[in-house]
Design a protein around this motif. Structure first.
Motif, PDB file in Angstrom:
ATOM      1  N   ILE A   1     -19.906  72.286   7.881  1.00 26.39           N
ATOM      2  CA  ILE A   1     -21.037  73.196   7.649  1.00 26.39           C
ATOM      3  C   ILE A   1     -20.554  74.484   6.992  1.00 26.39           C
ATOM      4  N   SER A   2     -19.407  75.003   7.429  1.00 23.65           N
ATOM      5  CA  SER A   2     -18.870  76.228   6.824  1.00 23.65           C
ATOM      6  C   SER A   2     -17.805  75.938   5.777  1.00 23.65           C
ATOM      7  N   LEU A   3     -16.989  74.902   5.986  1.00 30.27           N
ATOM      8  CA  LEU A   3     -15.910  74.607   5.046  1.00 30.27           C
ATOM      9  C   LEU A   3     -16.451  74.170   3.690  1.00 30.27           C
ATOM     10  N   ALA A   4     -17.543  73.427   3.677  1.00 31.19           N
ATOM     11  CA  ALA A   4     -18.109  72.988   2.399  1.00 31.19           C
ATOM     12  C   ALA A   4     -18.499  74.182   1.533  1.00 31.19           C
ATOM     13  N   GLU A   5     -19.064  75.208   2.155  1.00 32.01           N
ATOM     14  CA  GLU A   5     -19.444  76.401   1.395  1.00 32.01           C
ATOM     15  C   GLU A   5     -18.202  77.140   0.897  1.00 32.01           C
ATOM     16  N   MET A   6     -17.133  77.151   1.676  1.00 28.25           N
ATOM     17  CA  MET A   6     -15.872  77.741   1.228  1.00 28.25           C
ATOM     18  C   MET A   6     -15.374  77.030  -0.034  1.00 28.25           C
ATOM     19  N   ILE A   7     -15.494  75.713  -0.037  1.00 29.01           N
ATOM     20  CA  ILE A   7     -15.064  74.931  -1.201  1.00 29.01           C
ATOM     21  C   ILE A   7     -15.953  75.231  -2.403  1.00 29.01           C
ATOM     22  N   ARG A   8     -17.266  75.224  -2.173  1.00 27.34           N
ATOM     23  CA  ARG A   8     -18.192  75.475  -3.289  1.00 27.34           C
ATOM     24  C   ARG A   8     -17.982  76.842  -3.919  1.00 27.34           C
ATOM     25  N   ARG A   9     -17.609  77.824  -3.107  1.00 25.52           N
ATOM     26  CA  ARG A   9     -17.447  79.186  -3.611  1.00 25.52           C
ATOM     27  C   ARG A   9     -15.998  79.524  -3.965  1.00 25.52           C
ATOM     28  N   ASP A  10     -15.208  78.479  -4.162  1.00 24.59           N
ATOM     29  CA  ASP A  10     -13.835  78.614  -4.670  1.00 24.59           C
ATOM     30  C   ASP A  10     -12.942  79.465  -3.779  1.00 24.59           C
ATOM     31  N   LYS A  11     -13.146  79.373  -2.473  1.00 31.42           N
ATOM     32  CA  LYS A  11     -12.288  80.062  -1.512  1.00 31.42           C
ATOM     33  C   LYS A  11     -11.169  79.141  -1.025  1.00 31.42           C
ATOM     34  N   VAL A  12     -11.173  77.896  -1.489  1.00 34.01           N
ATOM     35  CA  VAL A  12     -10.166  76.899  -1.108  1.00 34.01           C
ATOM     36  C   VAL A  12      -9.749  76.177  -2.386  1.00 34.01           C
ATOM     37  N   GLN A  13      -8.439  76.078  -2.615  1.00 29.81           N
ATOM     38  CA  GLN A  13      -7.967  75.391  -3.824  1.00 29.81           C
ATOM     39  C   GLN A  13      -7.309  74.043  -3.535  1.00 29.81           C
ATOM     40  N   ALA A  14      -7.024  73.764  -2.269  1.00 30.10           N
ATOM     41  CA  ALA A  14      -6.454  72.472  -1.885  1.00 30.10           C
ATOM     42  C   ALA A  14      -6.614  72.304  -0.389  1.00 30.10           C
ATOM     43  N   ILE A  15      -6.632  71.053   0.046  1.00 29.86           N
ATOM     44  CA  ILE A  15      -6.739  70.741   1.475  1.00 29.86           C
ATOM     45  C   ILE A  15      -5.708  69.687   1.833  1.00 29.86           C
ATOM     46  N   SER A  16      -5.065  69.879   2.977  1.00 30.06           N
ATOM     47  CA  SER A  16      -4.251  68.835   3.587  1.00 30.06           C
ATOM     48  C   SER A  16      -4.917  68.502   4.921  1.00 30.06           C
ATOM     49  N   CYS A  17      -5.125  67.231   5.181  1.00 27.24           N
ATOM     50  CA  CYS A  17      -5.814  66.859   6.424  1.00 27.24           C
ATOM     51  C   CYS A  17      -5.322  65.522   6.934  1.00 27.24           C
ATOM     52  N   THR A  18      -5.590  65.276   8.179  1.00 29.89           N
ATOM     53  CA  THR A  18      -5.318  63.961   8.751  1.00 29.89           C
ATOM     54  C   THR A  18      -6.317  62.954   8.191  1.00 29.89           C
ATOM     55  N   GLY A  19      -5.956  61.672   8.287  1.00 35.39           N
ATOM     56  CA  GLY A  19      -6.892  60.636   7.889  1.00 35.39           C
ATOM     57  C   GLY A  19      -8.148  60.678   8.725  1.00 35.39           C
ATOM     58  N   ALA A  20      -8.021  61.077   9.994  1.00 33.36           N
ATOM     59  CA  ALA A  20      -9.185  61.168  10.870  1.00 33.36           C
ATOM     60  C   ALA A  20     -10.175  62.203  10.358  1.00 33.36           C
ATOM     61  N   ASN A  21      -9.687  63.387   9.966  1.00 35.07           N
ATOM     62  CA  ASN A  21     -10.610  64.409   9.476  1.00 35.07           C
ATOM     63  C   ASN A  21     -11.255  64.008   8.162  1.00 35.07           C
ATOM     64  N   LEU A  22     -10.516  63.285   7.317  1.00 33.64           N
ATOM     65  CA  LEU A  22     -11.076  62.822   6.052  1.00 33.64           C
ATOM     66  C   LEU A  22     -12.249  61.871   6.294  1.00 33.64           C
ATOM     67  N   GLU A  23     -12.037  60.871   7.145  1.00 34.23           N
ATOM     68  CA  GLU A  23     -13.065  59.862   7.365  1.00 34.23           C
ATOM     69  C   GLU A  23     -14.189  60.353   8.275  1.00 34.23           C
ATOM     70  N   GLU A  24     -13.853  61.201   9.258  1.00 29.68           N
ATOM     71  CA  GLU A  24     -14.868  61.597  10.231  1.00 29.68           C
ATOM     72  C   GLU A  24     -15.937  62.506   9.630  1.00 29.68           C
ATOM     73  N   ASP A  25     -15.596  63.205   8.547  1.00 33.31           N
ATOM     74  CA  ASP A  25     -16.629  63.969   7.854  1.00 33.31           C
ATOM     75  C   ASP A  25     -17.696  63.018   7.302  1.00 33.31           C
ATOM     76  N   LEU A  26     -17.278  61.876   6.776  1.00 37.35           N
ATOM     77  CA  LEU A  26     -18.243  60.918   6.233  1.00 37.35           C
ATOM     78  C   LEU A  26     -18.896  60.089   7.327  1.00 37.35           C
ATOM     79  N   PHE A  27     -18.191  59.846   8.436  1.00 36.49           N
ATOM     80  CA  PHE A  27     -18.849  59.202   9.576  1.00 36.49           C
ATOM     81  C   PHE A  27     -20.074  60.024   9.981  1.00 36.49           C
TER      82      PHE A  27
END
Length: 325
Positions: free
Chosen positions: A54-80
């Motif tokens: 909810i908050s991280l997506a807006e950070m990405i849209r507003r160019d406050k994040v240039q790269a992400i490292s995450c676990t496979g769980a966090n990658l898939e659980e966002d789409l779950f």
């Protein structure tokens, strides 16, 4: 609520201890970006199930994040969460569950993450159906992609859109796909979709196990990204939790220095970790930032912050300050 109202509240009330560290770290994050810096965010724990999107997506849209490292769980659980949100169940009394209660959840195919149960059929198997199409198509074409690239392909295909149960603007993976954000997923094999992939390989449905690219290649791509990005920007490191999501990418600097003989590469230019892990015998997740100086990851004068608290509470508040909410 007026623009900046959350930030103003935090800055007025959060004056000492971890509250003050939160404000200091957020203001340091802003200064880093204002000075032309880039930022990597790392996601450990179950931040996607905590709906950090909810908050991280807006950070990405507003160019406050240039790269992400995450676990496979966090990658898939966002789409779950994106495709099965209405089927999730919250268990506020999770501390009182008996082994028999847990068995009952298993029999209903409800996978518990603290107070939240992820529905297997609606979440995991729904995403698997879309992924197996992409995996087998790539396998048959002799193509290879990283785990996050396969999810980007699924999102861009539109196959999941009929199942969306939240506003896609609250999905950080959707936002990342729209930006084609660099994402690094070390240890993806230790995830539900990684297990699914292994199963399909064992069943012979995927002939080349290397159709999904792995961790060493991720490190090589990360090294290239770091070298190129650092030519123009100081790169910051905002770590949520501990574990491989943070341990893997922060090591790219000493690897470049020591193994590639590139002492000219700058170290990370900002560091913050949100963690409730305490410093103890050999605990890396609880290690204070200064320890990273000895490993060649941070410099003596690198701005360093540690917020010892619950990331599901702290991270959205830091993001609110960065976004001037």
């Amino acid at each position: 609520m007026s623009r900046g109202a959350v930030s103003q509240f935090i800055k007025h009330h959060f004056r000492h201890f971890n509250a003050a560290a939160l404000v200091d770290a957020a203001e340091g994050y802003k200064r880093h970006l204002d000075n032309g810096g880039a930022m990597m965010i790392t996601l450990a724990g179950a931040m996607s199930t905590a709906e950090l999107g909810i908050s991280l997506a807006e950070m990405i849209r507003r160019d406050k994040v240039q790269a992400i490292s995450c676990t496979g769980a966090n990658l898939e659980e966002d789409l779950f969460n994106l495709v099965a949100h209405d089927h999730y169940e919250r268990v506020p009394h999770w501390r009182d569950l008996t082994p028999q209660d847990e068995q009952a959840l298993l029999e209903r195919h409800m996978n518990r993450v603290t107070d939240t149960c992820i529905p297997e059929m609606e979440a995991m198997r729904r995403l698997e159906g879309a992924l197996i199409d992409e995996w087998t198509a790539a396998d048959q074409a002799g193509e290879r992609y990283f785990p996050h690239e396969f999810l980007y392909r699924v999102i861009r295909s539109g196959k999941l859109e009929p199942y969306y149960q939240i506003d896609p603007k609250d999905s950080w993976v959707v936002a990342a796909a729209e930006k084609n954000l660099p994402v690094f997923v070390p240890g993806w094999e230790d995830s539900t979709t990684g297990n699914m992939y292994a199963g399909h390989c064992l069943a012979g449905e995927i002939k080349n196990v290397h159709t999904v690219r792995g961790g060493i290649e991720y490190m090589m791509v990360l090294a290239d990204w770091y070298v190129e990005t650092s030519k123009q920007h100081s790169i910051g490191f905002f770590q949520i939790g501990g574990g491989i999501a943070g341990d893997f990418p922060i090591c790219v600097v000493p690897m470049l220095h020591q193994d590639m003989r590139r002492p000219d590469i700058p170290v990370w230019g900002y560091f913050c970790q949100i963690s409730d892990s305490t410093t103890s015998y050999g605990s890396y997740s609880g290690a204070v930032p200064n320890e990273k100086i000895t490993w060649g990851k941070l410099a003596v004068d690198t701005p360093k912050y540690i917020i010892e608290s619950d990331a599901s509470i702290v991270a959205p508040l830091v993001f609110a300050i960065v976004l001037d909410c």
